[in-house]
Design a protein around this motif. Structure first.
Motif, PDB file in Angstrom:
ATOM      1  N   THR A 187      21.405  58.678   3.523  1.00  0.00           N
ATOM      2  CA  THR A 187      21.707  58.120   2.206  1.00  0.00           C
ATOM      3  C   THR A 187      20.595  58.444   1.218  1.00  0.00           C
ATOM      4  OG1 THR A 187      23.014  56.349   3.216  1.00  0.00           O
ATOM      5  CG2 THR A 187      22.303  56.001   0.955  1.00  0.00           C
ATOM      6  N   GLU A 188      19.349  58.377   1.682  1.00  0.00           N
ATOM      7  CA  GLU A 188      18.215  58.741   0.828  1.00  0.00           C
ATOM      8  C   GLU A 188      18.313  60.186   0.340  1.00  0.00           C
ATOM      9  OE1 GLU A 188      14.741  58.005   3.194  1.00  0.00           O
ATOM     10  OE2 GLU A 188      14.687  55.877   2.679  1.00  0.00           O
ATOM     11  N   HIS A 189      18.985  61.031   1.108  1.00  0.00           N
ATOM     12  CA  HIS A 189      19.102  62.453   0.778  1.00  0.00           C
ATOM     13  C   HIS A 189      20.436  62.807   0.116  1.00  0.00           C
ATOM     14  CE1 HIS A 189      15.295  63.612   2.545  1.00  0.00           C
ATOM     15  NE2 HIS A 189      15.567  62.799   3.544  1.00  0.00           N
ATOM     16  N   GLY A 190      21.156  61.798  -0.378  1.00  0.00           N
ATOM     17  CA  GLY A 190      22.354  62.057  -1.162  1.00  0.00           C
ATOM     18  C   GLY A 190      23.640  62.207  -0.381  1.00  0.00           C
ATOM     19  N   VAL A 191      23.622  61.884   0.906  1.00  0.00           N
ATOM     20  CA  VAL A 191      24.841  61.923   1.717  1.00  0.00           C
ATOM     21  C   VAL A 191      25.430  60.513   1.737  1.00  0.00           C
ATOM     22  CG1 VAL A 191      25.759  62.308   4.045  1.00  0.00           C
ATOM     23  CG2 VAL A 191      24.008  63.836   3.117  1.00  0.00           C
ATOM     24  N   PHE A 192      26.739  60.419   1.625  1.00  0.00           N
ATOM     25  CA  PHE A 192      27.402  59.121   1.626  1.00  0.00           C
ATOM     26  C   PHE A 192      27.887  58.797   3.035  1.00  0.00           C
ATOM     27  CE2 PHE A 192      28.393  60.998  -2.606  1.00  0.00           C
ATOM     28  CZ  PHE A 192      27.463  60.255  -3.310  1.00  0.00           C
ATOM     29  N   VAL A 193      27.488  57.646   3.543  1.00  0.00           N
ATOM     30  CA  VAL A 193      27.958  57.182   4.845  1.00  0.00           C
ATOM     31  C   VAL A 193      29.321  56.537   4.641  1.00  0.00           C
ATOM     32  CG1 VAL A 193      27.561  55.520   6.708  1.00  0.00           C
ATOM     33  CG2 VAL A 193      25.654  56.881   5.803  1.00  0.00           C
ATOM     34  N   MET A 194      30.267  56.911   5.485  1.00  0.00           N
ATOM     35  CA  MET A 194      31.599  56.331   5.463  1.00  0.00           C
ATOM     36  C   MET A 194      31.877  55.715   6.828  1.00  0.00           C
ATOM     37  SD  MET A 194      35.283  58.002   4.447  1.00  0.00           S
ATOM     38  CE  MET A 194      35.212  59.322   5.625  1.00  0.00           C
ATOM     39  N   SER A 195      32.447  54.522   6.819  1.00  0.00           N
ATOM     40  CA  SER A 195      32.770  53.844   8.071  1.00  0.00           C
ATOM     41  C   SER A 195      33.757  52.724   7.786  1.00  0.00           C
ATOM     42  CB  SER A 195      31.499  53.273   8.715  1.00  0.00           C
ATOM     43  OG  SER A 195      31.756  52.853  10.036  1.00  0.00           O
ATOM     44  N   GLY A 196      34.212  52.097   8.861  1.00  0.00           N
ATOM     45  CA  GLY A 196      34.995  50.880   8.741  1.00  0.00           C
ATOM     46  C   GLY A 196      34.030  49.710   8.697  1.00  0.00           C
ATOM     47  N   LEU A 197      34.559  48.526   8.874  1.00  0.00           N
ATOM     48  CA  LEU A 197      33.706  47.333   8.927  1.00  0.00           C
ATOM     49  C   LEU A 197      33.821  46.625  10.264  1.00  0.00           C
ATOM     50  CD1 LEU A 197      34.041  45.691   5.392  1.00  0.00           C
ATOM     51  CD2 LEU A 197      32.082  46.868   6.367  1.00  0.00           C
ATOM     52  N   SER A 198      34.242  47.355  11.290  1.00  0.00           N
ATOM     53  CA  SER A 198      34.330  46.735  12.617  1.00  0.00           C
ATOM     54  C   SER A 198      32.945  46.323  13.074  1.00  0.00           C
ATOM     55  CB  SER A 198      34.938  47.710  13.630  1.00  0.00           C
ATOM     56  OG  SER A 198      36.261  48.007  13.268  1.00  0.00           O
ATOM     57  N   ALA A 252      27.758  53.532  -0.286  1.00  0.00           N
ATOM     58  CA  ALA A 252      28.434  53.826   0.976  1.00  0.00           C
ATOM     59  C   ALA A 252      29.934  53.688   0.747  1.00  0.00           C
ATOM     60  CB  ALA A 252      27.966  52.879   2.071  1.00  0.00           C
ATOM     61  N   ILE A 253      30.701  54.248   1.670  1.00  0.00           N
ATOM     62  CA  ILE A 253      32.163  54.213   1.581  1.00  0.00           C
ATOM     63  C   ILE A 253      32.706  53.434   2.769  1.00  0.00           C
ATOM     64  CG2 ILE A 253      34.283  55.587   1.516  1.00  0.00           C
ATOM     65  CD1 ILE A 253      32.438  57.972   0.565  1.00  0.00           C
ATOM     66  N   VAL A 254      33.471  52.392   2.481  1.00  0.00           N
ATOM     67  CA  VAL A 254      34.099  51.567   3.510  1.00  0.00           C
ATOM     68  C   VAL A 254      35.593  51.849   3.495  1.00  0.00           C
ATOM     69  CG1 VAL A 254      34.682  49.196   4.192  1.00  0.00           C
ATOM     70  CG2 VAL A 254      32.369  49.736   3.398  1.00  0.00           C
ATOM     71  N   VAL A 255      36.158  52.089   4.669  1.00  0.00           N
ATOM     72  CA  VAL A 255      37.598  52.304   4.794  1.00  0.00           C
ATOM     73  C   VAL A 255      38.164  51.155   5.612  1.00  0.00           C
ATOM     74  CG1 VAL A 255      39.418  53.894   5.487  1.00  0.00           C
ATOM     75  CG2 VAL A 255      37.207  54.801   4.755  1.00  0.00           C
ATOM     76  N   LEU A 256      39.127  50.451   5.024  1.00  0.00           N
ATOM     77  CA  LEU A 256      39.680  49.243   5.639  1.00  0.00           C
ATOM     78  C   LEU A 256      40.992  49.516   6.370  1.00  0.00           C
ATOM     79  CD1 LEU A 256      39.204  46.768   2.649  1.00  0.00           C
ATOM     80  CD2 LEU A 256      37.715  47.055   4.643  1.00  0.00           C
ATOM     81  N   GLY A 257      41.263  48.703   7.348  1.00  0.00           N
ATOM     82  CA  GLY A 257      42.551  48.686   8.032  1.00  0.00           C
ATOM     83  C   GLY A 257      43.358  47.482   7.605  1.00  0.00           C
ATOM     84  N   SER A 258      43.112  47.020   6.384  1.00  0.00           N
ATOM     85  CA  SER A 258      43.799  45.878   5.790  1.00  0.00           C
ATOM     86  C   SER A 258      43.844  46.113   4.284  1.00  0.00           C
ATOM     87  CB  SER A 258      43.041  44.575   6.092  1.00  0.00           C
ATOM     88  OG  SER A 258      41.775  44.590   5.455  1.00  0.00           O
ATOM     89  N   GLY A 259      44.443  45.191   3.566  1.00  0.00           N
ATOM     90  CA  GLY A 259      44.382  45.263   2.111  1.00  0.00           C
ATOM     91  C   GLY A 259      42.986  44.904   1.634  1.00  0.00           C
ATOM     92  N   ILE A 260      42.649  45.306   0.433  1.00  0.00           N
ATOM     93  CA  ILE A 260      41.287  45.101  -0.075  1.00  0.00           C
ATOM     94  C   ILE A 260      40.941  43.624  -0.240  1.00  0.00           C
ATOM     95  CG2 ILE A 260      39.843  45.449  -2.134  1.00  0.00           C
ATOM     96  CD1 ILE A 260      40.843  48.285  -2.241  1.00  0.00           C
ATOM     97  N   PRO A 317      31.124  39.493   2.951  1.00  0.00           N
ATOM     98  CA  PRO A 317      30.012  39.756   2.022  1.00  0.00           C
ATOM     99  C   PRO A 317      29.605  41.239   1.986  1.00  0.00           C
ATOM    100  CG  PRO A 317      29.517  37.855   3.421  1.00  0.00           C
ATOM    101  CD  PRO A 317      30.763  38.501   3.960  1.00  0.00           C
ATOM    102  N   LEU A 318      29.633  41.892   3.123  1.00  0.00           N
ATOM    103  CA  LEU A 318      29.300  43.311   3.188  1.00  0.00           C
ATOM    104  C   LEU A 318      30.344  44.141   2.433  1.00  0.00           C
ATOM    105  CD1 LEU A 318      27.338  45.424   4.287  1.00  0.00           C
ATOM    106  CD2 LEU A 318      28.669  45.424   6.409  1.00  0.00           C
ATOM    107  N   GLN A 319      31.604  43.778   2.571  1.00  0.00           N
ATOM    108  CA  GLN A 319      32.674  44.460   1.847  1.00  0.00           C
ATOM    109  C   GLN A 319      32.494  44.286   0.343  1.00  0.00           C
ATOM    110  OE1 GLN A 319      36.670  43.760   3.296  1.00  0.00           O
ATOM    111  NE2 GLN A 319      37.501  43.915   1.233  1.00  0.00           N
ATOM    112  N   GLU A 320      32.148  43.101  -0.095  1.00  0.00           N
ATOM    113  CA  GLU A 320      31.942  42.846  -1.525  1.00  0.00           C
ATOM    114  C   GLU A 320      30.757  43.647  -2.053  1.00  0.00           C
ATOM    115  OE1 GLU A 320      32.932  41.701  -5.173  1.00  0.00           O
ATOM    116  OE2 GLU A 320      34.139  41.360  -3.383  1.00  0.00           O
ATOM    117  N   LYS A 321      29.692  43.731  -1.270  1.00  0.00           N
ATOM    118  CA  LYS A 321      28.525  44.519  -1.672  1.00  0.00           C
ATOM    119  C   LYS A 321      28.902  45.997  -1.800  1.00  0.00           C
ATOM    120  CE  LYS A 321      23.713  45.372  -0.422  1.00  0.00           C
ATOM    121  NZ  LYS A 321      22.634  45.120   0.545  1.00  0.00           N
TER     122      LYS A 321
END
Length: 170
Positions: A52-63, A80-88, A98-102
């Motif tokens: 992330t410090e080097h300009g790459v975006f981390v993408m993951s779920g919130l499991s 960062a990019i969060v991908v959900l398996g539910s509605g937002i 709280p992590l999703q809101e951040k």
């Protein structure tokens, strides 16, 4: 994202959608749901914060486990990019709200489902297929070959995505 092999029909989002503009700068970090794997957690945090410090975006779920650790570490240094398996409007798991809101405020949260949809196995499969193809590198800090990880790995390999894993010990 228009060149995905299995594109979602609809994308709902909150945050900065421009983070998806270039897949070459997206690292997907996923893995098995573990509540106690200090080695994988430490390595995930280190890798996510450094890229992330080097300009790459981390993408993951919130499991639970390494997915939450990856998002937490990335958000401590940038977006960062969060991908959900539910509605937002529904966090899964609930303690990740709280992590999703951040992530909404500092990065991007994606869903392929209307706001009030709850997580289900079918929705998680669609999320996992997206995680496996919307990046240039897929990284597993810990891996148990279960249905979710198997799908992510199959999709990534079929799309020509590079896959890495963390050796024990590094």
């Amino acid at each position: 994202m228009r060149d995905l092999i299995h594109p979602p029909l609809v994308i709902y989002y909150r945050g900065n959608i421009k983070l998806l503009a270039n897949r070459d700068y997206i690292l997907t970090i996923t893995g098995s749901i573990e509540t106690d794997n200090s080695y994988a957690f430490k390595q995930t945090e280190e890798i996510a914060s450094k890229v992330t410090e080097h300009g790459v975006f981390v993408m993951s779920g919130l499991s639970r486990g390494t997915q939450q650790k990856a998002i937490e570490a990335a958000l401590s240094k940038g977006p960062a990019i969060v991908v959900l398996g539910s509605g937002i409007k529904n966090s899964y798991p609930k303690e990740a709200a709280p992590l999703q809101e951040k992530a909404c405020k500092k990065g991007l949260v994606l869903s392929f489902f209307p706001d009030n949809c709850f997580a289900s196995a079918d929705k998680m499969r669609e999320r996992n297929a997206f995680l496996g193809q919307a990046c240039r590198l897929l990284f597993f800090p810990n891996l148990r070959y279960n249905d979710g990880n198997a799908l992510i790995l199959r999709v990534a390999l079929s799309c020509g995505i590079d896959v890495g894993c963390l050796p024990y010990p590094a």
